[in-house]
Scaffold this motif. Structure first.
Motif, PDB file in Angstrom:
ATOM      1  N   THR A   1       5.009 -13.502  -8.999  1.00 30.17           N
ATOM      2  CA  THR A   1       4.719 -14.122  -8.050  1.00 30.17           C
ATOM      3  C   THR A   1       3.419 -14.976  -8.491  1.00 30.17           C
ATOM      4  O   THR A   1       2.732 -14.680  -9.517  1.00 30.17           O
ATOM      5  N   PRO A   2       3.116 -15.974  -7.535  1.00 21.19           N
ATOM      6  CA  PRO A   2       1.889 -16.954  -7.987  1.00 21.19           C
ATOM      7  C   PRO A   2       0.673 -15.786  -8.026  1.00 21.19           C
ATOM      8  O   PRO A   2       0.591 -14.882  -7.185  1.00 21.19           O
ATOM      9  N   PRO A   3      -0.229 -15.962  -9.067  1.00 19.09           N
ATOM     10  CA  PRO A   3      -1.166 -14.805  -9.169  1.00 19.09           C
ATOM     11  C   PRO A   3      -2.053 -14.602  -8.127  1.00 19.09           C
ATOM     12  O   PRO A   3      -2.985 -13.225  -7.736  1.00 19.09           O
ATOM     13  N   SER A   4      -2.293 -15.687  -7.267  1.00 20.09           N
ATOM     14  CA  SER A   4      -3.130 -15.503  -6.052  1.00 20.09           C
ATOM     15  C   SER A   4      -2.747 -14.714  -4.970  1.00 20.09           C
ATOM     16  O   SER A   4      -3.295 -14.034  -4.256  1.00 20.09           O
ATOM     17  N   MET A   5      -1.353 -14.060  -5.181  1.00 22.89           N
ATOM     18  CA  MET A   5      -0.714 -13.130  -4.424  1.00 22.89           C
ATOM     19  C   MET A   5      -1.015 -11.586  -4.607  1.00 22.89           C
ATOM     20  O   MET A   5      -0.717 -10.720  -3.877  1.00 22.89           O
ATOM     21  N   PHE A   6      -1.582 -11.427  -5.888  1.00 24.72           N
ATOM     22  CA  PHE A   6      -1.273 -10.041  -6.543  1.00 24.72           C
ATOM     23  C   PHE A   6      -2.318  -9.004  -5.568  1.00 24.72           C
ATOM     24  O   PHE A   6      -1.598  -8.007  -5.217  1.00 24.72           O
ATOM     25  N   GLY A   7      -3.438  -9.444  -5.250  1.00 25.77           N
ATOM     26  CA  GLY A   7      -4.293  -8.560  -4.438  1.00 25.77           C
ATOM     27  C   GLY A   7      -3.564  -8.377  -2.980  1.00 25.77           C
ATOM     28  O   GLY A   7      -3.613  -6.980  -2.886  1.00 25.77           O
ATOM     29  N   ALA A   8      -3.221  -9.178  -2.429  1.00 23.93           N
ATOM     30  CA  ALA A   8      -2.895  -9.264  -1.164  1.00 23.93           C
ATOM     31  C   ALA A   8      -1.250  -8.392  -1.161  1.00 23.93           C
ATOM     32  O   ALA A   8      -1.208  -7.453  -0.143  1.00 23.93           O
ATOM     33  N   ILE A   9      -0.556  -8.628  -2.112  1.00 25.76           N
ATOM     34  CA  ILE A   9       0.650  -7.603  -2.295  1.00 25.76           C
ATOM     35  C   ILE A   9       0.392  -6.463  -2.392  1.00 25.76           C
ATOM     36  O   ILE A   9       0.970  -5.178  -1.879  1.00 25.76           O
ATOM     37  N   ALA A  10      -0.577  -6.211  -3.208  1.00 27.84           N
ATOM     38  CA  ALA A  10      -0.945  -4.628  -3.342  1.00 27.84           C
ATOM     39  C   ALA A  10      -1.410  -3.932  -2.439  1.00 27.84           C
ATOM     40  O   ALA A  10      -1.052  -2.975  -1.938  1.00 27.84           O
ATOM     41  N   GLN A  11      -2.234  -4.699  -1.427  1.00 23.08           N
ATOM     42  CA  GLN A  11      -2.513  -4.237  -0.314  1.00 23.08           C
ATOM     43  C   GLN A  11      -1.539  -3.905   0.708  1.00 23.08           C
ATOM     44  O   GLN A  11      -1.557  -2.951   1.484  1.00 23.08           O
ATOM     45  N   GLY A  12      -0.693  -4.880   0.847  1.00 22.64           N
ATOM     46  CA  GLY A  12       0.557  -5.001   1.776  1.00 22.64           C
ATOM     47  C   GLY A  12       1.315  -3.741   1.385  1.00 22.64           C
ATOM     48  O   GLY A  12       1.868  -2.902   2.336  1.00 22.64           O
ATOM     49  N   LEU A  13       1.536  -3.276   0.329  1.00 21.25           N
ATOM     50  CA  LEU A  13       2.404  -2.410  -0.233  1.00 21.25           C
ATOM     51  C   LEU A  13       1.735  -1.150   0.193  1.00 21.25           C
ATOM     52  O   LEU A  13       2.492  -0.143   0.803  1.00 21.25           O
ATOM     53  N   ALA A  14       0.344  -1.050   0.212  1.00 24.97           N
ATOM     54  CA  ALA A  14      -0.165   0.199   0.342  1.00 24.97           C
ATOM     55  C   ALA A  14      -0.370   0.460   1.820  1.00 24.97           C
ATOM     56  O   ALA A  14      -0.078   1.641   2.407  1.00 24.97           O
ATOM     57  N   ALA A  15      -0.508  -0.557   2.704  1.00 22.58           N
ATOM     58  CA  ALA A  15      -0.635  -0.272   4.086  1.00 22.58           C
ATOM     59  C   ALA A  15       1.010  -0.156   4.657  1.00 22.58           C
ATOM     60  O   ALA A  15       1.006   0.915   5.639  1.00 22.58           O
ATOM     61  N   ALA A  16       2.121  -0.477   4.063  1.00 26.39           N
ATOM     62  CA  ALA A  16       3.346  -0.017   4.130  1.00 26.39           C
ATOM     63  C   ALA A  16       3.467   1.262   3.813  1.00 26.39           C
ATOM     64  O   ALA A  16       4.950   1.558   4.002  1.00 26.39           O
ATOM     65  N   GLY A  17       2.847   1.996   3.039  1.00 28.29           N
ATOM     66  CA  GLY A  17       3.189   3.171   2.461  1.00 28.29           C
ATOM     67  C   GLY A  17       3.925   3.207   1.099  1.00 28.29           C
ATOM     68  O   GLY A  17       4.759   4.283   0.750  1.00 28.29           O
ATOM     69  N   ILE A  18       3.992   2.021   0.621  1.00 22.50           N
ATOM     70  CA  ILE A  18       5.173   2.070  -0.590  1.00 22.50           C
ATOM     71  C   ILE A  18       4.021   2.129  -1.678  1.00 22.50           C
ATOM     72  O   ILE A  18       4.976   2.456  -2.789  1.00 22.50           O
ATOM     73  N   ALA A  19       2.906   2.424  -2.053  1.00 19.47           N
ATOM     74  CA  ALA A  19       2.101   2.456  -3.130  1.00 19.47           C
ATOM     75  C   ALA A  19       1.857   4.085  -3.228  1.00 19.47           C
ATOM     76  O   ALA A  19       0.752   4.516  -2.975  1.00 19.47           O
ATOM     77  N   CYS A  20       2.944   4.610  -3.253  1.00 16.08           N
ATOM     78  CA  CYS A  20       2.634   6.218  -3.334  1.00 16.08           C
ATOM     79  C   CYS A  20       1.877   6.581  -4.546  1.00 16.08           C
ATOM     80  O   CYS A  20       1.839   5.797  -5.671  1.00 16.08           O
ATOM     81  N   ALA A  21       1.177   7.830  -4.876  1.00 18.22           N
ATOM     82  CA  ALA A  21       0.441   8.286  -5.973  1.00 18.22           C
ATOM     83  C   ALA A  21       1.087   7.764  -7.261  1.00 18.22           C
ATOM     84  O   ALA A  21       0.499   7.688  -8.406  1.00 18.22           O
ATOM     85  N   GLU A  22       2.321   8.559  -7.357  1.00 19.68           N
ATOM     86  CA  GLU A  22       3.116   8.184  -8.669  1.00 19.68           C
ATOM     87  C   GLU A  22       3.705   6.644  -8.706  1.00 19.68           C
ATOM     88  O   GLU A  22       4.274   6.484  -9.989  1.00 19.68           O
ATOM     89  N   CYS A  23       3.615   5.795  -7.897  1.00 14.31           N
ATOM     90  CA  CYS A  23       4.197   4.668  -8.098  1.00 14.31           C
ATOM     91  C   CYS A  23       3.333   3.573  -8.688  1.00 14.31           C
ATOM     92  O   CYS A  23       2.226   4.153  -9.164  1.00 14.31           O
ATOM     93  N   ARG A  24       3.987   2.567  -9.750  1.00 17.58           N
ATOM     94  CA  ARG A  24       3.214   1.697 -10.506  1.00 17.58           C
ATOM     95  C   ARG A  24       3.516   0.456 -10.152  1.00 17.58           C
ATOM     96  O   ARG A  24       4.546  -0.318  -9.436  1.00 17.58           O
ATOM     97  N   ILE A  25       2.734  -0.745 -10.582  1.00 20.64           N
ATOM     98  CA  ILE A  25       2.782  -2.029 -10.393  1.00 20.64           C
ATOM     99  C   ILE A  25       2.453  -2.732 -11.639  1.00 20.64           C
ATOM    100  O   ILE A  25       1.565  -2.323 -12.739  1.00 20.64           O
TER     101      ILE A  25
END
Ligand code: BG6
Length: 490
Positions: free
Chosen positions: A116-140
């Protein structure tokens, strides 16, 4: 390492996904390298149903893969793995739908790939975490660039770090996925021949050229204001430099290789305002012709004047024992005469020429010094220039001539399909091998060096010099190296 079971691709309707990511994933599927259980979820802002997304993927594969790669049964099998879920990362909506889809049917760990546009990286990582998609063994995985300077790259890295631990963060530099770049490691560390000479005692200087024939390619909104220094040098060229110049790692493990690269990047001598005047050149292409086709100048393509550089040449130094005093000349540019990425190692001349005749002019200095040219693309070969005796009876003294030892990688490995760089990177991501991904400290060391150059450019108000499209850059770039008695290898 645990393998990713579900791959979520943000930016799945974008250009990179169509040109590179889906063709690469298809190739891996076709070669049986993806586990049967792996599911792929495409995600983009556009609302699409699964069938409509499949049509897009089909078209992308037809457009970007050779016809003989596409097999109807394999294609059906590939599409059967693929689902779609719209997420508007900018608006922060759609994460719950994605979480529901992943929760219902998809297995973990999840690997999220951001194209995606790099300006979205931080926001997406946080969005994933808030939705419970960033589990401990998940990667990005993230495409470049990470930020536009050190401060902004730290901010992105911080945001991502709050959702994913560093050993689950995969920063992509697609040059590391190129077979010829990986071969630099083999050349240096799987042979005894070169490494003992790989230092300031034997090497006069090193040149790294990444020349492109393309211009803006419709990337106006991204490229203008970014420029060649940030777009190419900060990442690809510094990674090449690090691999060429680093100390031998103890193994090819991610930690060993990246520890050595970061040490090297931190040894790059910072440029001051005085240095950039003598050791850097900025250029911008004016109208001209490339491959016999007339092309517009950068400002014309853009529609207004701009200070963005489309060419940069630098003379860099590495302050450590191995490279004391050895200049590394880097140059990259758009609208060059040909597409060519190469590394040139210029060795020093022999200390004494035994073949010089007593009383002859140029005694001692008339032997061409050895040179090694490593072509990364489009040709893939390694050539070493050595001196040889010309056949003859030598009545007037021994006559010597430069000859070439030529190793063509395409010939040596003729039967093997050349893989897209992303095939390797996607597979390593899925399997959790970080060796070919850039660690946070590397990206930050790269920015630190680049920021100093940009600050110095601003301090001395260095404007880009015009060069004709289809030439090798401004004449001052030629002077940059010729002042030292060397010349660019074209
Ligand atoms: C990208 C740059 O990272 O690399 C582009 O953003 C450039 O501007 C491209 O054209 C070059 O990649 P390659 O693989 O074609 O050498």
């Amino acid at each position: 390492n645990v393998k990713v079971e579900t791959l979520v691709l943000f930016g799945a309707t974008g250009d990179l996904a169509h040109r590179m990511l889906f063709p690469s994933l298809y190739n891996l599927h076709e070669d049986g390298l993806l586990a049967d259980t792996l599911t792929i979820v495409g995600s983009g802002r556009t609302r699409l149903d699964r069938a409509a997304f499949h049509t897009q993927v089909r078209e992308a594969l037809a457009d970007h893969l050779p016809e003989d790669r596409l097999d109807a049964a394999a294609l059906d099998g590939f599409l059967a793995r693929i689902d779609y879920c719209a997420v508007d990362a900018g608006a922060g909506s759609g994460y719950d739908d994605l979480a529901a889809l992943l929760g219902e049917r998809m297995a973990r760990p999840i690997g999220v790939y951001l194209s995606t546009p790099p300006s979205m990286f931080g926001a997406i990582a946080q969005g994933l975490a808030a939705a419970g998609i960033a589990c401990a063994e998940c990667r990005i995985a993230m495409e470049k660039p990470i930020g536009h300077d050190l401060a902004s790259s730290r901010a992105v890295n911080e945001q991502v770090a709050s959702a994913f631990a560093e050993d689950h963060v995969f920063r992509i530099d697609h040059y590391l996925g190129k077979e010829t770049v990986q071969n630099l490691l083999a050349l240096r560390f799987a042979n005894m021949l070169f490494e003992p000479l790989w230092n300031a005692q034997a090497i006069d200087h090193v040149q790294i050229t990444v020349a492109e024939t393309v211009g803006l390619e419709g990337r106006v909104s991204y490229y203008d204001g970014v420029g060649a220094l940030r777009d190419m040098v900060q990442n690809h060229m510094l990674q090449l430099l690090a691999i060429i110049a680093m100390e031998p790692p103890a193994s090819v493990s991610a930690t060993a290789v990246r520890d050595e690269k970061v040490k090297l990047l931190r040894s790059l001598r910072r440029m001051s305002a005085a240095d950039v005047k003598a050791h850097s050149v900025k250029g911008q292409y004016a109208s001209g012709a490339v491959d016999g086709v007339a092309v517009k100048g950068y400002a014309d393509e853009l529609g207004h004047a701009s200070n963005t550089e489309t060419f940069v040449a630098l003379k860099a130094f590495i302050d450590n024992w191995r490279w004391k005093g050895v200049p590394f000349y880097l140059r990259t540019g758009k609208r060059m005469p040909k597409r060519q990425s190469e590394v040139l190692i210029q060795f020093k001349p022999v200390p004494h020429n035994i073949f010089a005749r007593v009383g002859a002019a140029g005694r001692g200095g008339d032997l061409d010094a050895n040179m090694m040219i490593i072509n990364l693309q489009p040709e893939e070969n390694i050539r070493v220039k050595v001196m040889a005796k010309q056949p003859g009876l030598d009545r007037d003294g021994v006559k010597l001539k430069e000859v070439t030892l030529d190793v063509s990688l395409s010939h040596s490995f003729a039967g093997e399909r050349r893989r897209i760089a992303y095939e390797r990177l996607l597979l390593d991501f899925i399997e959790g091998d970080q060796t070919l991904f850039v660690r946070r400290d590397e990206v930050e060391a790269q920015w630190e060096w680049i920021d100093a150059i940009r600050d110095a450019w601003d301090a001395v108000d260095l404007a880009p010099q015009a060069y004709t499209a289809g030439s090798w850059g401004p004449s001052s770039a030629i002077a940059l190296i010729e002042r030292d008695g060397a010349s660019w290898h074209d």
